[in-house]
Design an enzyme around this catalytic site. Sequence first.
Site, short mmCIF file in Angstrom:
data_model
loop_
_atom_site.label_atom_id
_atom_site.label_comp_id
_atom_site.label_asym_id
_atom_site.label_seq_id
_atom_site.Cartn_x
_atom_site.Cartn_y
_atom_site.Cartn_z
N LYS A 1 41.05 29.45 43.23
CA LYS A 1 40.86 30.05 41.91
C LYS A 1 41.39 29.18 40.76
O LYS A 1 40.93 29.30 39.62
CB LYS A 1 41.53 31.42 41.87
CG LYS A 1 40.84 32.49 42.70
CD LYS A 1 39.53 32.93 42.06
CE LYS A 1 38.99 34.19 42.71
NZ LYS A 1 37.77 34.69 42.04
N SER B 1 42.85 40.80 41.77
CA SER B 1 43.73 41.34 42.81
C SER B 1 44.83 40.36 43.16
O SER B 1 45.71 40.67 43.95
CB SER B 1 42.91 41.69 44.06
OG SER B 1 42.31 40.52 44.60
#
Length: 334
Positions: A60, A85
């Site tokens: 990410k 999350s």
Amino acid sequence: MNELSPSLSAPDFEDVRAAAKRLAGKAVRTPLLEAPLLNAKLNARLLVKPECLQRTGSFKYRGALNRLSLIPQADRAKGVLAYSSGNHAQGVAYAASELGIKASIIMPKDAPEMKIGNTRAYGAEVILYDRYSESREEIGQRISAETGATLVRPYDDPGVIAGQGTIGLEIAEQAAEIGATLDAVIVCCGGGGLVSGIALALDGAAPGVPVYSAEPENFDDMARSLVSGKHESNAPEARSICDAIVTPTPGQITFGICKSLLAGGLAVSDEEALDAMAAAFRYLKIVVEPGGAVALAAALGGKLDIAGKTVAVVCSGGNADTEMFARALSRQQD
């Protein structure tokens, strides 16, 4: 509100190449790993891309840094906002700290404690919500409208997709460096930012290589959407230990890319994900979280016929809580 709308055009191969230049010297060029004993067991050559070794412990960071680098200087003082999350949260928080931008992250209350703690440690403000009764998108839209912060979506954003696609460029380059001709690539999939970016990159750098998404079986919305040709959703009561990739439906931009470029979608059980975590540790000496292990699980579990073939899989993240990792290792088998 400063938001890159998902109605914008999808990124292309040149966007991925431009992202690679922005990330050069910042993102880790993770290796392609392989284990002779695992290859012998599978009767295949399995090349594993361990993005668990990336900064913040997952892929990410790539998409976050590329997207934040595209924010105009005048808008950076208003900050950035993201919902996640955990892995996108950490990626945005760390990239924002590098660029001197204030970050606020909306996270589910039941996210792994390590992910919440790490996000705060990177300097971001964490806003907790109930993922089963509240909408993170609505919360994000409201806060962004109030503050003017740039909303950085976890996957349905051209800048994020292009950043994740740099993994595909590296896979193509590294496979060529070791003289490997890829027969397939399997990629973990939640909303589709990673797999769509990698598919874009490989379509340009290694055209003709089939790319497959891999998902938890209760959250196989991408696989079902590829079959039906339209957006499919997951049941609200569905649950999985693969917290990093439990999204309700594919993104608008990501599904458009995947519908055009993916060869198909695969699904694995939570138990198979745990077994893959154990195998990653035993054979490759890496720590992988459940959601980051589903592509490896698909290869190990025979979801795709890989016998006699050379297949690359992406282990997308390694932010596993101690208890979950211990649970996986307790299942380890010969």
